[in-house]
Enzyme design. Structure first.
Site, PDB file in Angstrom:
ATOM      1  N   ASP A 132       9.613   2.093  -9.289  1.00  0.00           N
ATOM      2  CA  ASP A 132       8.417   2.081 -10.130  1.00  0.00           C
ATOM      3  C   ASP A 132       7.129   2.195  -9.323  1.00  0.00           C
ATOM      4  OD1 ASP A 132       9.828   0.692 -12.838  1.00  0.00           O
ATOM      5  OD2 ASP A 132      10.700   0.167 -10.915  1.00  0.00           O
ATOM      6  N   PHE A 133       7.157   1.696  -8.079  1.00  0.00           N
ATOM      7  CA  PHE A 133       5.932   1.679  -7.278  1.00  0.00           C
ATOM      8  C   PHE A 133       5.644   3.040  -6.645  1.00  0.00           C
ATOM      9  CE2 PHE A 133       7.576  -2.863  -6.251  1.00  0.00           C
ATOM     10  CZ  PHE A 133       7.402  -3.239  -7.575  1.00  0.00           C
ATOM     11  N   ILE A 134       6.577   3.972  -6.731  1.00  0.00           N
ATOM     12  CA  ILE A 134       6.306   5.304  -6.189  1.00  0.00           C
ATOM     13  C   ILE A 134       5.193   5.981  -6.986  1.00  0.00           C
ATOM     14  CG2 ILE A 134       7.959   6.681  -7.549  1.00  0.00           C
ATOM     15  CD1 ILE A 134       7.299   7.035  -3.780  1.00  0.00           C
ATOM     16  N   HIS A 162       9.760  -2.541 -13.695  1.00  0.00           N
ATOM     17  CA  HIS A 162      10.684  -2.740 -12.574  1.00  0.00           C
ATOM     18  C   HIS A 162      12.073  -2.196 -12.872  1.00  0.00           C
ATOM     19  CE1 HIS A 162       7.577  -5.612 -11.299  1.00  0.00           C
ATOM     20  NE2 HIS A 162       8.151  -5.669 -10.125  1.00  0.00           N
ATOM     21  N   ALA A 215       0.857  -1.182   0.000  1.00  0.00           N
ATOM     22  CA  ALA A 215       0.000   0.000   0.000  1.00  0.00           C
ATOM     23  C   ALA A 215       0.892   1.231   0.000  1.00  0.00           C
ATOM     24  CB  ALA A 215      -0.904  -0.017   1.237  1.00  0.00           C
ATOM     25  N   GLU A 216       1.495   1.505  -1.141  1.00  0.00           N
ATOM     26  CA  GLU A 216       2.485   2.583  -1.184  1.00  0.00           C
ATOM     27  C   GLU A 216       1.903   3.949  -0.830  1.00  0.00           C
ATOM     28  OE1 GLU A 216       2.366   0.067  -3.256  1.00  0.00           O
ATOM     29  OE2 GLU A 216       4.372  -0.806  -3.177  1.00  0.00           O
TER      30      GLU A 216
HETATM   31  C1  LIG Z   1       2.497  -1.800  -6.083  1.00  0.00           C
HETATM   32  C2  LIG Z   1       3.506  -2.877  -5.839  1.00  0.00           C
HETATM   33  N1  LIG Z   1       4.094  -2.962  -4.647  1.00  0.00           N
HETATM   34  C3  LIG Z   1       4.994  -3.935  -4.372  1.00  0.00           C
HETATM   35  C4  LIG Z   1       5.329  -4.850  -5.331  1.00  0.00           C
HETATM   36  C5  LIG Z   1       6.368  -5.941  -5.039  1.00  0.00           C
HETATM   37  N2  LIG Z   1       5.694  -7.240  -4.937  1.00  0.00           N
HETATM   38  C6  LIG Z   1       5.570  -8.057  -5.998  1.00  0.00           C
HETATM   39  S1  LIG Z   1       4.655  -9.417  -5.660  1.00  0.00           S
HETATM   40  C7  LIG Z   1       4.437  -8.915  -4.056  1.00  0.00           C
HETATM   41  C8  LIG Z   1       3.619  -9.745  -3.125  1.00  0.00           C
HETATM   42  C9  LIG Z   1       2.226  -9.888  -3.636  1.00  0.00           C
HETATM   43  O1  LIG Z   1       1.454 -10.617  -2.743  1.00  0.00           O
HETATM   44  P1  LIG Z   1       0.055 -11.177  -3.195  1.00  0.00           P
HETATM   45  O2  LIG Z   1      -0.762 -10.080  -3.793  1.00  0.00           O
HETATM   46  O3  LIG Z   1      -0.537 -11.877  -2.038  1.00  0.00           O
HETATM   47  O4  LIG Z   1       0.382 -12.167  -4.387  1.00  0.00           O
HETATM   48  P2  LIG Z   1       1.230 -13.523  -4.299  1.00  0.00           P
HETATM   49  O5  LIG Z   1       2.649 -13.157  -4.610  1.00  0.00           O
HETATM   50  O6  LIG Z   1       1.054 -14.087  -2.957  1.00  0.00           O
HETATM   51  O7  LIG Z   1       0.652 -14.385  -5.370  1.00  0.00           O
HETATM   52  C10 LIG Z   1       5.077  -7.704  -3.810  1.00  0.00           C
HETATM   53  C11 LIG Z   1       5.091  -7.007  -2.529  1.00  0.00           C
HETATM   54  C12 LIG Z   1       4.733  -4.700  -6.599  1.00  0.00           C
HETATM   55  N3  LIG Z   1       5.042  -5.509  -7.600  1.00  0.00           N
HETATM   56  N4  LIG Z   1       3.807  -3.724  -6.813  1.00  0.00           N
END
Ligand SMILES: Cc1ncc(C[n+]2csc(CCOP(=O)(O)OP(=O)(O)O)c2C)c(N)n1
Ligand SMILES: Cc1ncc(C[n+]2csc(CCOP(=O)(O)OP(=O)(O)O)c2C)c(N)n1
Ligand SMILES: [Mg+2]
Ligand SMILES: [Mg+2]
Lengths: 326, 323, 323, 326
Positions: free
Chosen positions: B84-86, B128, B58-59
């Protein structure tokens, strides 16, 4: 905090101060002294006073684009506020913020905000600060029903709940989002019903009734202060003016507005409550209004007579001026 | 002096600042579990319990909380897992953090550091690999910091944490493992002070982030061609040390500006424009920019190698300004 | 030709395109009730029922939906009430809309127009007055369009709606009421084609958006000083018509680049840097930029007037490059 | 759509195709042929196949960073997918996207996505497109439990509900968000419980059981297709590999993973179901695995032998090439 005559009188007085402040600001707009726009709070005063009567000076408050009432209820000076609306150097923000950014950091009123829903995260952040420091300060966030649609609401409240932060989320549901009736764009009627998604208590109150607001908030503030975590309180309210100045209000009828003014004016409702208890005589009432009126007249005079900011102000406060460092 | 990697230098700076000042705390995704993907926050949870917060994804919320905590006197150091997420928190950065001091007439202070791992690393394609320094340069109220060495990383991060205003702190992912000598203990690098990483007489190469290293490599190659290049590392892009840059330009009369990001409306454009405005009479040749082409980052290794600028690009740019 | 205001010209373009192509639809906050604050979407609800969506306050959602609808073959025309709020949807614009075609190897098309009322209007301070053209220029995959007259507004909006790729369409709030002649019916202006708004011999003034009008005013004043200035309006900042710009620079040898936004890392910086790189040998003087100082927009009318550039700033910039 | 033996066999086959595709991709990573990273879907296959078995070719699907399974279940070709992971010119995205951006627009599989939660809005948008056009296409969005924390979830689902769009929101709750157990960062256990905030049905299913997924989704798809609006379905599932390649998995025990593999492998669960009904003999099973294995071997060979994209590809597909216009 229990409800006393004194507290009621304070709330009643502040409602008048807010009402008259805004009516004066509106008049000053017509005179061309206040420019930009105003989001009038009139009609919603019971929420601000009912909430802030539960707060200490060091508790944090963050507001919205419609925050004159929040500022006054938290203790901000009407003269500096009016000067801010004029864009004068003596304004709370030295003329740099205007109506949508009134703030008084000496009272931990950390500002109105021009972006809908943008205060919810930062208020959760002030609460996080209190938690880290181990103080018992409470943070309160005001936001409109429209703001409940924003992602910030969802993201921030979840974190407030996750870390059990001392914060009270106060949604002022006035039934409109700019020119759109809430029912046209929202899929749940009561914002309080969304609390379940965050595992926190959600309560809906009559936002026209300062006493009801006061009591429900008292509980939420007490819970927050004692480490019990956040609450989401929806105050159902109504704005007597348009969304902002110049609004033609095609989206609602004059009758609707008149009916609300007649039956749901928060000033009348609190007056009746106090009168019934013999907590307010008609002479008291006159005095309250007289004093508030005088204060606001002085505020307008102060604003009018204050100097404009100097040209050099354009470039200050962008960053902390290194020269000011000890 | 100790030799350490870039990410270790950042970690040292963070630990030192957290020990020095109780108001410094850390917030971000996965910052506890592995100390973040780049291990910069490693050890914080153990040494400073209660001062590190592992968040939901939750950026906007993260940065929003940071703004509030900062206004209440804390010093959040936020990790955005990938720059990129900023994009998910731009209101919080641009309309809140950056403008709060101004809008409140100087009442607010937002001493928040946002750490931004950026650029290519493992091949993860367009979402990314971004950099976007120029976005934040363009926002008044923000400070934009781009260290190119472990020592600069330490000195600039410590200064960033002590800054009363928000800092966008760029960490090029590919440089996390680069090693270098780092001063021990208290070591602060002021903002707005460029560093001449190599002195030379013929061409001023202004190099940002990883392009400093690549320019140093190019300098060696260019020596053989008889060119003596000076390398200026701005270190902070906002505030930008125009004085040091112009001084070098006055000496050499020839300029190459190098960044890893796309040049089009990029950080290098501001530097080039500033020189064209302030040092025109000193110039003997066009100002040449080195950067990525204006394309999203592709995935395939075969394509990526045509996108990210290398020492060879610096060499040919220098040849252009010398011809 | 009919004389109409800028907002009327945009409305005409929108209505014409909606009549022409069933896949065009409108989405945004308050777009039905009053046709939006600037009445550009007025009448759409009546004429094209079921093709206009009044949304909750949720910019990330709005643009996100737009991206999906566009990928499914629709042509959303999105109104972001004030440009400042696009900060809430930057992931959707930058990581989704802009990169989708590239990341999918050409499979995706995102024919979405994002309309961005920008700049100062009524005095609403820092969070309601931004411009940020350079942000979007810097993102490959986006097209950045800045009309300066009602006719350009109409011709460019029609082209934008027909574009197979996302368009960030800048509408300066102060120009909505400006009037001008507008061609009737089918009128399309190609992207990447600058317009010489005034021919002249002595100085090339590249002017963006409202600075075109102010430069025209400046030109009249400068005539008295004996300077004949040429005014080039890029009309689209990405793609940027470097050819027309360079042609003018080759003729005059002197350049002023004017925008209303802050120049620091702003749209004017890219144009200046491009000229310093491509037309160096034609230049007789420094390239001077005109823009706002690098500060958030203040509220007080007394301060605002020192921020927003006017014709006088163009005049003094021209004097500088002529001296 | 009612459950038939044929449908079951298709789901069973697709699960094997997904499983073997990923195991091969993993092997190719170790060989250095696949670079970047992989987010392995193994263990979660029942969700993708149970959902997609309800979809038509023209229904829209959007995925996540963990979408190999979604693509295969929607019908994407494993050889082009493998080539994409290699970064070859013959890949689904001509080598420009890689594992996190696999897409096949000819099947209305509009792509995996590297930004968590970024597909929810666009899927609501494809559903809006169907509504405007008056088609009966359904849109399905896959997203992780972590994505449910993002503002996009909140903003987009509310709009899906507001306009009663034909969309099914499928949350794959695998209990982890990268390296963090969901319980450390979430305040509600079941994502389905958040549906109330959007006035839509919310259902939680066992995501290891393709049949259960199939039946719950069948209802949601039918509702969406007939104009009944969106649903939020949570599939409780488990990933057998780490978050992405190289993950040391300090956040969970090997025992936990082994136990899940033993007791909750979706392939075994569907096999048992089919075997019980005499829908799958052991010979059938061998054949399914054999064929899937052959397909994936061919895919790897195809990928390996495919050419690299040419350098000029760097600059194409940024914008639609005007030269291509008729
Ligand atoms: C907006 C954003 N924040 C952080 C990330 C980094 N990131 C990639 S996958 C992930 C975990 C995602 O968890 P979930 O939605 O439960 O999916 P799962 O990997 O468990 O399938 C994170 C934090 C991202 N890609 N996009
Ligand atoms: C992110 C964002 N989007 C849109 C706006 C424009 N806007 C200002 S106030 C408002 C309506 C807000 O409604 P609500 O939250 O209910 O507050 P109210 O005005 O009713 O007090 C809108 C749409 C904004 N300021 N910020
Ligand atoms: Mg409201
Ligand atoms: Mg998960």
């Amino acid at each position: 905090m229990s409800l006393t005559q004194e507290k009621c009188l304070k709330m009643y007085t502040d409602m008048w101060r807010i009402r008259l402040f805004e009516e004066e600001a509106n008049r000053q707009t017509n005179l061309g002294n206040v420019v930009g726009t105003l989001h009038m709070y009139c009609g919603e005063e019971a929420v601000a006073v009912g909430v802030c009567a539960n707060l200490r000076d060091d508790d944090y408050v963050l507001g919205t684009h419609r925050s004159h009432g929040h500022c006054i209820a938290k203790g901000a000076q009407s003269d500096k506020m009016m000067a801010e609306l004029f864009g004068k150097a003596t304004g709370t923000c030295r003329g740099k913020g205007g109506s949508m950014h009134v703030a008084d950091f000496s009272l931990n009123m950390l500002g109105a905000n021009g972006i809908v829903g943008a205060g919810i995260g930062p208020t959760t952040g002030t609460a996080l600060a209190s938690k880290i420091r181990g103080t018992d300060q409470v943070s309160v966030c005001f936001f409109g029903d429209g703001a409940a649609a924003r992602g910030t609401f969802h993201e921030a409240i979840a974190m407030g709940s996750l870390w059990q932060l001392p914060v009270v989320y106060v949604c002022e549901n006035n039934g409109y989002q700019q020119w759109v009736p809430r029912k046209n764009v929202a899929v749940v009627d009561s914002v309080a019903d969304m609390a379940g998604s965050y595992s926190i208590p959600g309560v809906s109150v009559n936002g026209q009734d300062a006493i009801e607001v006061y009591e429900v908030i008292a509980e939420a503030v007490a819970r927050a202060r004692s480490g019990g975590g956040p609450s989401l309180i929806e105050a159902r309210t109504y704005r007597f003016y348009g969304h902002s100045l110049g609004d033609e209000q095609q989206y609602r009828t004059e009758e609707e507005v008149e009916e609300r003014k007649r039956n749901a004016d928060p000033i009348n409702i609190l007056r009746d409550f106090m009168t019934e208890r013999n907590w307010l005589t008609s002479a008291d009432d006159d005095q309250v209004q007289q004093r508030a009126g005088d204060e606001i007249t002085r505020a307008a005079k102060f604003a009018e007579e204050s100097p404009w900011p100097e040209m050099g102000e354009v470039g200050t406060d962008v960053l902390f001026d290194a020269k000011e460092v000890a | 002096m100790t030799v350490m990697a870039f990410n270790e230098a950042l970690r040292e700076a963070l630990h030192e600042e957290m020990a020095r000042d109780e108001s410094v705390f850390v917030m971000g995704e996965d910052v506890i579990t592995h100390g973040g993907p780049y291990k910069v926050t490693d050890g914080v949870a153990e040494k400073f319990p209660g001062r590190i917060f592992e968040t939901p994804i939750a950026e906007a919320g993260i940065v929003g909380l940071g703004v509030g905590a900062a206004m209440a006197g804390m010093n959040p150091v936020i990790e955005i897992m990938y720059l990129d997420f900023i994009t998910c928190a731009m209101d919080e950065v641009v309309n809140q953090a950056a403008k709060m001091r101004y809008m409140t007439g100087g009442q607010a202070s937002v001493p928040m550091v946002v750490r931004l791992p950026c650029g290519v690393g493992r091949l993860l394609a367009a979402q990314h690999s971004q950099i976007m320094e120029s976005w934040f340069m363009h926002v008044p109220g923000l400070q934009v910091v781009v260290p190119s060495t472990p020592a600069d990383g330490k000195g600039l991060l410590k200064t960033a944490i002590r800054s009363p205003d928000p800092v966008m702190f760029f960490e090029y992912k590919r440089t996390y493992t680069h090693k270098g000598e780092v001063p021990e203990g208290e070591y602060l690098i002021p903002f707005g002070k460029a560093d001449v990483k190599r002195e030379g007489e013929d061409v001023t190469v202004i190099a940002i982030g990883p392009m400093v290293q690549k320019s140093l490599e190019a300098a060696v190659l260019l020596e053989d061609e008889g060119y003596d290049i000076e390398i200026v590392d701005p270190r902070t892009l906002s505030p930008l040390d125009t004085e040091t840059i112009c001084e070098s330009v006055r000496k050499t009369g020839r300029v190459v500006v190098c960044g890893e990001d796309s040049s089009f409306a990029g950080s290098v454009s501001e530097i080039a424009a500033m020189i064209a405005e302030s040092c025109f009479s000193d110039l003997k040749a066009p100002i040449v920019r080195v950067g990525s082409p204006h394309v999203p980052m592709p995935f395939s290794a075969e394509l990526v190698k045509h996108v990210v600028p290398e020492a060879a690009n610096v060499v040919s740019a220098v040849n252009r300004v010398m011809s």
